[in-house]
Design a protein around this motif. Structure first.
Motif, short mmCIF file in Angstrom:
data_model
loop_
_atom_site.label_atom_id
_atom_site.label_comp_id
_atom_site.label_asym_id
_atom_site.label_seq_id
_atom_site.Cartn_x
_atom_site.Cartn_y
_atom_site.Cartn_z
N PHE A 43 -47.54 -35.98 -39.20
CA PHE A 43 -47.91 -34.29 -40.29
C PHE A 43 -47.62 -33.48 -39.31
CE2 PHE A 43 -49.31 -36.50 -44.09
CZ PHE A 43 -48.75 -36.01 -44.92
N GLY A 44 -47.90 -33.74 -37.84
CA GLY A 44 -47.72 -32.70 -36.58
C GLY A 44 -49.15 -31.75 -36.32
N VAL A 45 -50.64 -31.88 -37.12
CA VAL A 45 -51.37 -31.17 -38.06
C VAL A 45 -52.49 -31.70 -37.53
CG1 VAL A 45 -50.35 -30.15 -39.62
CG2 VAL A 45 -51.66 -32.60 -40.25
N SER A 46 -53.92 -30.82 -36.87
CA SER A 46 -54.79 -31.17 -36.65
C SER A 46 -55.45 -32.40 -38.15
CB SER A 46 -55.71 -29.90 -36.75
OG SER A 46 -56.39 -29.59 -37.75
N ARG A 47 -56.71 -33.22 -36.87
CA ARG A 47 -56.98 -33.35 -37.76
C ARG A 47 -57.99 -33.16 -38.95
NH1 ARG A 47 -59.22 -38.72 -33.96
NH2 ARG A 47 -60.58 -39.50 -35.85
N THR A 48 -58.33 -32.07 -38.87
CA THR A 48 -59.51 -31.12 -39.95
C THR A 48 -58.61 -30.53 -41.18
OG1 THR A 48 -60.53 -29.73 -38.11
CG2 THR A 48 -60.64 -28.60 -40.00
N VAL A 49 -56.74 -30.98 -40.79
CA VAL A 49 -55.79 -29.98 -42.03
C VAL A 49 -56.03 -32.15 -42.85
CG1 VAL A 49 -53.63 -30.29 -42.70
CG2 VAL A 49 -54.77 -28.88 -40.66
N ILE A 50 -55.91 -32.71 -42.15
CA ILE A 50 -56.06 -34.15 -43.10
C ILE A 50 -57.35 -34.82 -43.86
CG2 ILE A 50 -55.70 -36.38 -42.57
CD1 ILE A 50 -53.32 -35.40 -41.72
N ARG A 51 -58.82 -33.46 -42.85
CA ARG A 51 -59.26 -34.23 -43.75
C ARG A 51 -59.26 -33.50 -44.50
NH1 ARG A 51 -61.79 -34.85 -38.52
NH2 ARG A 51 -62.37 -32.35 -37.92
N GLU A 52 -59.35 -31.99 -44.87
CA GLU A 52 -59.35 -31.22 -46.11
C GLU A 52 -58.15 -31.94 -46.86
OE1 GLU A 52 -57.68 -27.70 -44.15
OE2 GLU A 52 -59.94 -26.73 -42.99
#
Length: 235
Positions: A43-52
């Motif tokens: 996705f090209g995002v941080s792991r925090t975004v994935i967790r959310e």
């Protein structure tokens, strides 16, 4: 597989894409989502975004984490709560009009059911809610909260909790539009008068225990609300 995300509502968009892939059966072979690291990279995002994003899907019963094993598609993932992207609902052209059309269909039946089931105590609550709108306007406030409370009071007397839940869900997306229309109505005496008359017609039909008249009055009110939104340049 996924489109790179780069917007303020990143976790919501990630959740939507994951949901689309789940619906498409992309993970059926294992029933398991890719790891957090893999998803973050794709996705090209941080792991925090994935967790959310995963947390959103978990709260909706779509996925379930298994200690030490990963995140899996839930057994009852096909049973979903209704979800509407807030940014899309309040910013996309035509979305408010579409939501008002849904609300119109529901509130017409709510008014009809209220006419059939309203008690004397329930009628008192509706009258009081209507009076609070008039007080708010007289005090120079927009009356949006009071307007929503008035429609809620009508839903309460039906005795059907699902009417209440559905209207509460829709109203969170319509509140911004209602602020515009009520502000517009405050500067137009003809609009203000129309709204008072429309509300009074709904109340009179419920008091008369006339479900057809109540249904028509509520439908007319929300058709006119959509028209006033259009005249205010909101759609």
């Amino acid at each position: 597989m996924f489109e790179t995300i780069s917007s303020p509502a990143m976790s919501e968009r990630v959740a939507q894409q994951l949901l689309a892939q789940i619906d498409a059966g992309s993970f059926n072979s294992t029933g398991k989502l890719p790891t957090e690291a893999v998803l973050a990279r794709e996705f090209g995002v941080s792991r925090t975004v994935i967790r959310e994003a995963v947390s959103r899907l978990k709260s909706e019963g779509v996925v379930e984490p298994r200690q030490g094993s990963g995140v899996y598609i839930a057994r009852h993932a096909a049973i979903r709560p209704l979800r509407i992207d807030y940014a899309e609902a309040v910013e996309s052209s035509g979305s408010l009009a579409h939501l008002l059309a849904v609300r119109r269909a529901i509130e017409a039946e709510v008014a009809a059911e209220a006419a059939l089931h309203c008690t004397a105590a329930g009628m008192d609550e509706i009258d009081a809610a209507l009076h609070r709108i008039e007080e708010a306007v007289a005090e120079g406030r927009d009356g949006v909260a009071e307007d929503m409370a008035f429609h809620r009071a009508i839903a309460v007397v039906t005795g059907n909790p699902y009417f209440l839940k559905t209207l509460s869900f829709l109203n969170q997306y319509l509140e911004a539009g209602m602020k515009v229309t009520r502000g517009n109505e405050a500067t137009r005496e003809d609009f203000s008068r129309q709204v008072r008359e429309e509300h009074a017609a709904i109340v009179d039909a419920i008091r008369s225990r006339d479900p057809m008249a109540a249904r028509n009055a509520a439908r007319t009110h929300l058709y006119n609300a959509a028209r006033r939104l259009a005249e205010a340049g909101i759609s």
